[in-house]
Scaffold this motif. Sequence first.
Motif, PDB file in Angstrom:
ATOM      1  N   ASP A 382       0.515  -6.227  78.400  1.00 20.20           N
ATOM      2  CA  ASP A 382      -0.885  -5.819  78.500  1.00 20.20           C
ATOM      3  C   ASP A 382      -1.733  -7.177  78.841  1.00 20.20           C
ATOM      4  OD1 ASP A 382      -3.447  -4.607  78.588  1.00 20.20           O
ATOM      5  OD2 ASP A 382      -3.212  -3.846  76.647  1.00 20.20           O
ATOM      6  N   PRO A 383      -2.178  -7.511  79.756  1.00 22.97           N
ATOM      7  CA  PRO A 383      -2.753  -8.770  80.023  1.00 22.97           C
ATOM      8  C   PRO A 383      -4.205  -8.694  79.417  1.00 22.97           C
ATOM      9  CG  PRO A 383      -2.492  -7.564  82.256  1.00 22.97           C
ATOM     10  CD  PRO A 383      -1.642  -7.042  81.172  1.00 22.97           C
ATOM     11  N   TYR A 384      -4.726  -7.302  79.461  1.00 27.27           N
ATOM     12  CA  TYR A 384      -6.256  -7.278  79.082  1.00 27.27           C
ATOM     13  C   TYR A 384      -6.330  -7.514  77.648  1.00 27.27           C
ATOM     14  CZ  TYR A 384     -11.035  -5.386  79.162  1.00 27.27           C
ATOM     15  OH  TYR A 384     -12.206  -5.424  79.025  1.00 27.27           O
ATOM     16  N   ARG A 432     -15.106 -16.463  86.145  1.00 28.44           N
ATOM     17  CA  ARG A 432     -15.177 -15.104  85.816  1.00 28.44           C
ATOM     18  C   ARG A 432     -14.581 -14.798  84.416  1.00 28.44           C
ATOM     19  NH1 ARG A 432     -12.951 -11.657  90.962  1.00 28.44           N
ATOM     20  NH2 ARG A 432     -14.368 -12.739  92.558  1.00 28.44           N
ATOM     21  N   PHE A 433     -15.066 -13.736  83.682  1.00 31.37           N
ATOM     22  CA  PHE A 433     -14.520 -13.132  82.581  1.00 31.37           C
ATOM     23  C   PHE A 433     -13.368 -12.153  83.029  1.00 31.37           C
ATOM     24  CE2 PHE A 433     -18.651 -14.685  81.275  1.00 31.37           C
ATOM     25  CZ  PHE A 433     -18.356 -15.290  79.741  1.00 31.37           C
ATOM     26  N   PRO A 434     -12.351 -11.854  81.999  1.00 26.82           N
ATOM     27  CA  PRO A 434     -11.127 -11.086  82.430  1.00 26.82           C
ATOM     28  C   PRO A 434     -11.602  -9.693  82.960  1.00 26.82           C
ATOM     29  CG  PRO A 434     -10.717 -12.126  80.262  1.00 26.82           C
ATOM     30  CD  PRO A 434     -12.052 -12.448  80.745  1.00 26.82           C
ATOM     31  N   HIS A 435     -12.647  -9.257  82.335  1.00 23.90           N
ATOM     32  CA  HIS A 435     -13.186  -7.712  82.806  1.00 23.90           C
ATOM     33  C   HIS A 435     -13.475  -7.767  84.431  1.00 23.90           C
ATOM     34  CE1 HIS A 435     -17.391  -9.262  81.687  1.00 23.90           C
ATOM     35  NE2 HIS A 435     -17.359  -8.596  82.797  1.00 23.90           N
ATOM     36  N   ALA A 436     -13.671  -8.855  84.689  1.00 19.80           N
ATOM     37  CA  ALA A 436     -14.119  -8.708  86.260  1.00 19.80           C
ATOM     38  C   ALA A 436     -13.040  -8.804  87.142  1.00 19.80           C
ATOM     39  CB  ALA A 436     -14.960 -10.147  86.645  1.00 19.80           C
ATOM     40  N   PHE A 437     -11.826  -8.573  86.728  1.00 22.39           N
ATOM     41  CA  PHE A 437     -10.524  -8.505  87.364  1.00 22.39           C
ATOM     42  C   PHE A 437      -9.858  -7.213  87.272  1.00 22.39           C
ATOM     43  CE2 PHE A 437     -11.114 -13.124  86.361  1.00 22.39           C
ATOM     44  CZ  PHE A 437     -10.826 -13.636  87.458  1.00 22.39           C
ATOM     45  N   SER A 438      -9.178  -6.935  88.352  1.00 18.91           N
ATOM     46  CA  SER A 438      -8.096  -5.774  88.315  1.00 18.91           C
ATOM     47  C   SER A 438      -7.048  -5.856  87.307  1.00 18.91           C
ATOM     48  CB  SER A 438      -7.723  -5.417  89.874  1.00 18.91           C
ATOM     49  OG  SER A 438      -6.788  -6.097  90.267  1.00 18.91           O
ATOM     50  N   GLY A 439      -6.331  -4.803  87.244  1.00 21.14           N
ATOM     51  CA  GLY A 439      -5.011  -5.021  86.358  1.00 21.14           C
ATOM     52  C   GLY A 439      -4.108  -6.069  86.953  1.00 21.14           C
ATOM     53  N   GLN A 441      -4.557  -8.444  89.052  1.00 21.24           N
ATOM     54  CA  GLN A 441      -5.152  -9.854  88.961  1.00 21.24           C
ATOM     55  C   GLN A 441      -5.045 -10.342  87.679  1.00 21.24           C
ATOM     56  OE1 GLN A 441      -9.010  -9.012  90.705  1.00 21.24           O
ATOM     57  NE2 GLN A 441      -8.611  -9.980  92.543  1.00 21.24           N
ATOM     58  N   ARG A 442      -5.221  -9.319  86.551  1.00 26.91           N
ATOM     59  CA  ARG A 442      -5.031  -9.898  85.241  1.00 26.91           C
ATOM     60  C   ARG A 442      -3.539 -10.321  84.751  1.00 26.91           C
ATOM     61  NH1 ARG A 442      -9.289  -6.018  83.783  1.00 26.91           N
ATOM     62  NH2 ARG A 442      -7.879  -4.462  83.366  1.00 26.91           N
ATOM     63  N   GLN A 443      -2.541  -9.502  85.514  1.00 31.33           N
ATOM     64  CA  GLN A 443      -1.049 -10.014  85.105  1.00 31.33           C
ATOM     65  C   GLN A 443      -0.915 -11.248  85.927  1.00 31.33           C
ATOM     66  OE1 GLN A 443       0.906  -9.902  82.951  1.00 31.33           O
ATOM     67  NE2 GLN A 443       1.442  -7.702  83.223  1.00 31.33           N
ATOM     68  N   SER A 470       2.166  -1.198  94.827  1.00 30.62           N
ATOM     69  CA  SER A 470       2.009  -2.236  95.758  1.00 30.62           C
ATOM     70  C   SER A 470       1.752  -3.507  95.071  1.00 30.62           C
ATOM     71  CB  SER A 470       0.916  -1.856  96.818  1.00 30.62           C
ATOM     72  OG  SER A 470      -0.345  -1.701  95.841  1.00 30.62           O
ATOM     73  N   VAL A 471       0.936  -3.458  93.811  1.00 26.63           N
ATOM     74  CA  VAL A 471       0.669  -4.687  92.908  1.00 26.63           C
ATOM     75  C   VAL A 471       2.126  -5.056  92.393  1.00 26.63           C
ATOM     76  CG1 VAL A 471      -0.689  -5.644  91.095  1.00 26.63           C
ATOM     77  CG2 VAL A 471      -1.633  -3.856  92.603  1.00 26.63           C
ATOM     78  N   GLN A 472       2.996  -4.071  91.857  1.00 30.71           N
ATOM     79  CA  GLN A 472       4.013  -4.345  91.342  1.00 30.71           C
ATOM     80  C   GLN A 472       4.899  -5.064  92.079  1.00 30.71           C
ATOM     81  OE1 GLN A 472       6.412  -1.400  88.582  1.00 30.71           O
ATOM     82  NE2 GLN A 472       7.407  -1.308  90.610  1.00 30.71           N
TER      83      GLN A 472
END
Length: 591
Positions: A382-384, A432-439, A441-443, A470-472
Motif C-alpha cells: 500500500d504505497p499510500y 508535490r505531496f503523495p495525495h496529488a498522485f494516482s495509485g 504513480q504512488r507505486q 493497464s497500470v499493473q
Amino acid sequence: MTTPLLEVCNLSIGFGAADPVVRDVSFRVMPGETLALVGESGSGKTISCRSVLRILPETAQIRSGTINFASASGPTVDLLAIKERAMRAIRGDQISMIFQEPMRSLSPLHRLGDQVAEVLTLHRNLSHTEAKKSVLETFERVGFPDPARVWKSYPFEMSGGMRQRAMIAMAMVAKPELLIADEPTTALDVTTQAQVLGLIKDLQRDTGMAVILVTHDLGVVANMAESVVVMNKGRIMESGPAAAVLGAPAHGYTKKLFAAAPTIPQVANPVERTKSADNILELRSVCKTYTMRAGGWRAPQKITACHQVNLTLERGKTLAVVGESGSGKTTCARIALGAEAPDEGGHVLFRAEANAEPLKIHAMTPAERVGFQKQAQMVFQDPYSSLSPRMRISQTMTEPMEIHKIGTKAERREKAEEMLSWVGLDPSMLVRFPHAFSGGQRQRLSIARALTLNPVLLVCDEPTSALDVSVQEQILKLLEDIRDCMGLSYLFISHDLAVVARIADEVAVMRQGVVVEQAAPDMLFYNPRHPYTRALIAAQPTPDVNRPIDLNLVSQGAGSPASWPDEFRFEGVAAPALTELAPGHKVRCHV
C-alpha cells in the motif's frame, strides 16, 4: 417490462469551477442483476457509485442527473432529492457498499464483531445475542476459519485480506436489495476471491439481491456480470450485455484493457533450467511463532506463521512466494529483511557480492544492519500508507540518503530526479505531496524511493495488487527493466499467479505457513501436483464468459489440509517433507 431497481440518468459531478469528472453517465440495474462498472483508476467508477449513497466528498457537486431507487418495500424515490433522515434508513440496509480500502473504513477502536453487528442492531432491531449468531454465520460464509476469534479481534490484528472479508460480511449481513461492491476482491488471494464471488452469487439466488460491481479485473467481470459499462475519464465508452462486450469489444479503449490483462500462459512443454551456485539470499529451516493474548485468565495462544521454510534466491533472478492471505508470505519477507527474527534454529544468509562471506541476517550487529539496509530495500503493498502524507516527494526521496549520510544536498536532489526519471515520472513532481498522485504513480514513487540507495536486493510485497490492469502492466514492465539494467534480485510476494507467471524465475507456493510446492513457473503451471496449487490455478479468473471458475476444484484445494487426498494430507504443522519429484520440482507429499 420489469421496473429497474436503480436507474441513474445523466449524472454529472464536478469539483469547484473545474470541468466535470463524471459527465452524463446513465445506467440501470434490474432486480437480481449484476452490472459491472469497468475502467482504469480515475475513470469515475467509484465516485458515480458513491453518489448513489450520497457519500461524496464535501467539495463535490452533483451538477445534474437523477438516481431513482425502486425498493420492493416502498415507492420509487430519487436518492438525490430525499432528506438525509430517509437516506440514512436506506444506506446500509436496503443499499450496502463494500469499500476498497478496509483499514480506512473500519474503526480501529472497536472489535470486528461489534462493528458488523451494529448494522443488525440499527436496522433490524435484533438483540445482541441474535445479532452475534447472524454475524458468526456470515463470517463463516465469507471464509473465516475461526469466526469466534474474528468476532473479538481488532482490525489491526487481521491481514489485509482478512479485513476485506470482514468488510464484505458487514455489507452482506443485512441482506440488502442492492450491493455496491467497489473492488471487493482486489486485496484477496484468488482462492478466497473465487469463494467470495461464489458467495455473492449464492446471496443473489437466495435474496434476489442486485449487484453493482466496480472492478478493473475483466476475469471477475466474465464470471459475475450480466451487463457491463466501460468508463474512461468520466464518460461511458461502451455498454451492453457481458457476452457481447467481452466477446467482441467495439471501442478501442475496451480493446486496450483486454490487451493489458495478465493471464497464465498455456505452456506446451516445461523448460529445464540449471541452478546457479551464486545465491544472494538463503532462508534455512525458518520458523516463526507468535504468541497471541487470549484475554482474561485464559492461556496465551501460540500461532505458527511459517514452519521449516527453505528458500534460495539466485543473484539477478526473481523468486516469487505465492499464497493466500495469512499463509506466511509477508512474514518470510520480513524475516528476510531482518525486520523479524526467526525462531531458534532458523538461519537467513545474505551475500551482497558473489563468493562473499555470508552475512547472518538473524544475528546482525548494529553496524552490519546499517550496511545491510542500504543493500536490501522493500516495496510495500500500500504505497499510500508507506509514503508520509506530510512530506513532499523531494523529502521522501532524499530521506534515505540523509539517514545513511550519502552525498551533498544537491547530489541527493539530483539522485531523486534521476530515480523519478527511471520510473517514468517527471522530476518536476518532486514538489508535490503523495495525495496529488494516482495509485499507479504512488507505486512508482515507492519503487523510486527504494532505488535511491542502489540496493542489490528488492523485496516486493504485493506491489501490483491494488492497481488496475493497464497500470499493473506498466509497473511489471518497469520492474523487469530495472532488474535487467541494475542487476537486481527480487523476492516477489504475490497472490496473483498471472503476475507471477510473467515475472518469476522460481515460484514457491505457501499454505498455512509451509511451502507445499516449488518449481519454475512453466513447470509449475504445466504440471501442478499439489491440490492447493491446482486450486490456485483453477481460481484464476479469465476474461471469457465461457470459462467460469470451477468452484468445486477451488474448494477442494483451498479447504483444510486434513481434507486433502492421503498423499498430501496433514494436520497443524505436522506436514510431510518437501520431496523433489522431478528435477527442480518439489512437492510436499508422503512418498
